[in-house]
Enzyme design. Structure first.
Site, mmCIF file in Angstrom:
data_model
loop_
_atom_site.group_PDB
_atom_site.id
_atom_site.type_symbol
_atom_site.label_atom_id
_atom_site.label_comp_id
_atom_site.label_asym_id
_atom_site.label_seq_id
_atom_site.Cartn_x
_atom_site.Cartn_y
_atom_site.Cartn_z
ATOM 1 N N GLU A 198 -7.718 -1.315 -9.771
ATOM 2 C CA GLU A 198 -8.222 -1.811 -8.616
ATOM 3 C C GLU A 198 -9.448 -1.080 -8.117
ATOM 4 O OE1 GLU A 198 -6.478 -3.484 -5.309
ATOM 5 O OE2 GLU A 198 -4.875 -1.772 -5.236
ATOM 6 N N ILE A 240 0.907 -1.253 -0.174
ATOM 7 C CA ILE A 240 0.139 0.135 0.203
ATOM 8 C C ILE A 240 0.924 1.275 0.014
ATOM 9 C CG2 ILE A 240 -1.760 1.354 1.502
ATOM 10 C CD1 ILE A 240 -2.617 -1.409 2.465
ATOM 11 N N ASP A 250 -3.229 -2.206 -12.163
ATOM 12 C CA ASP A 250 -2.430 -2.160 -10.951
ATOM 13 C C ASP A 250 -2.651 -2.923 -9.662
ATOM 14 O OD1 ASP A 250 -5.021 -1.473 -9.963
ATOM 15 O OD2 ASP A 250 -4.886 0.722 -9.621
ATOM 16 N N SER A 263 0.130 4.929 -10.092
ATOM 17 C CA SER A 263 0.638 6.043 -10.437
ATOM 18 C C SER A 263 1.571 5.601 -11.965
ATOM 19 C CB SER A 263 1.352 6.995 -9.744
ATOM 20 O OG SER A 263 0.705 7.380 -8.644
ATOM 21 N N TYR A 297 -9.690 -0.954 8.773
ATOM 22 C CA TYR A 297 -8.439 -0.290 9.371
ATOM 23 C C TYR A 297 -8.470 0.170 10.858
ATOM 24 C CZ TYR A 297 -6.317 -0.243 4.707
ATOM 25 O OH TYR A 297 -5.664 -0.522 3.710
ATOM 26 N N HIS A 332 0.528 9.341 3.531
ATOM 27 C CA HIS A 332 -0.030 10.763 4.111
ATOM 28 C C HIS A 332 -0.245 11.806 2.961
ATOM 29 C CE1 HIS A 332 -0.274 14.123 6.796
ATOM 30 N NE2 HIS A 332 0.627 14.745 5.917
#
Length: 213
Positions: free
Chosen positions: A35, A13, A86, A19, A47, A140
């Protein structure tokens, strides 16, 4: 033997899979298969509480990726149209092994193998790896709401799981080329020269709409 290009880009991740896939799709004129991530209604809850929401999260991803590959095979690969994704469908097992308790994992594994046994498999793999610091920085920067509660320890373990997976993938699939990219040393988003170096590596396997093997 020449095949229609079906390239998968993988890595943990935040490493930059989407990209890079987008840039390579544009350069080589490949159909881009992205995806489903933020559309997963369980991901944010996952999470927050992995134990509680892991099975729902993994099943949603599996069913949607299965449907995507089914469509890709019918609308592109069977018509000899090239594709770059991806993700690789095998990533489901990486996450499931880490998050599901044994009983649930055994059930999940059975469903996974039934769904994917006749699914199209990529014939070139691009694997991006990076340090935990780089992954956290990129997560982030992109600021996805569903990823705000990702724990560093989970991400670090996932990165190790990917390394084990890729070693096993290369052992089990010796005829599938793997292009490895160091995400700490190469910034293919900001540095055009880094992107060019990756494109040159991909060119070794893709030429005039065919994979060269």
């Amino acid at each position: 033997m020449n095949q229609i290009p079906f390239i998968a880009v993988e890595g943990p991740i935040g490493v930059g899979k989407s990209s890079l896939s987008k840039k390579l799709a544009s350069y080589f004129e490949l159909h881009l298969l992205k995806e489903i991530v933020e559309e997963n209604p369980f991901l944010g809850k996952f999470y927050d509480d992995i134990d509680e929401w892991s099975f729902q999260t993994e099943m949603f991803f599996l069913c949607n990726r299965y449907k995507q590959l089914e469509e890709i095979e019918k609308k592109y690969l069977k018509l000899k149209k090239s594709v770059i994704a991806d993700y690789h469908i095998s990533k489901n097992m990486i996450f499931a092994k880490r998050t599901l308790p044994e009983k649930q994992f055994n059930k999940y594994s059975e469903i996974y193998h039934i769904l994917t046994q006749d699914m199209p498999k990529p014939n070139v793999m691009i694997y991006i790896d990076a340090s935990l610091e780089t992954l956290l920085d990129r997560i982030h920067l992109r600021g996805r709401e569903v990823e705000k509660n990702i724990q560093p320890a989970y991400l670090a373990q996932l990165s190790q799981d990917y390394q084990v997976f890729m070693a096993e993938f290369e052992r089990m699939n010796p005829t599938i080329p793997v292009i490895r990219i160091n995400g700490d040393e190469m910034d293919f988003v900001k540095e055009q020269q880094d992107l060019k170096l990756i494109i040159e590596q991909v060119k070794e396997y893709v030429k005039e709409g065919e994979v060269i093997l």
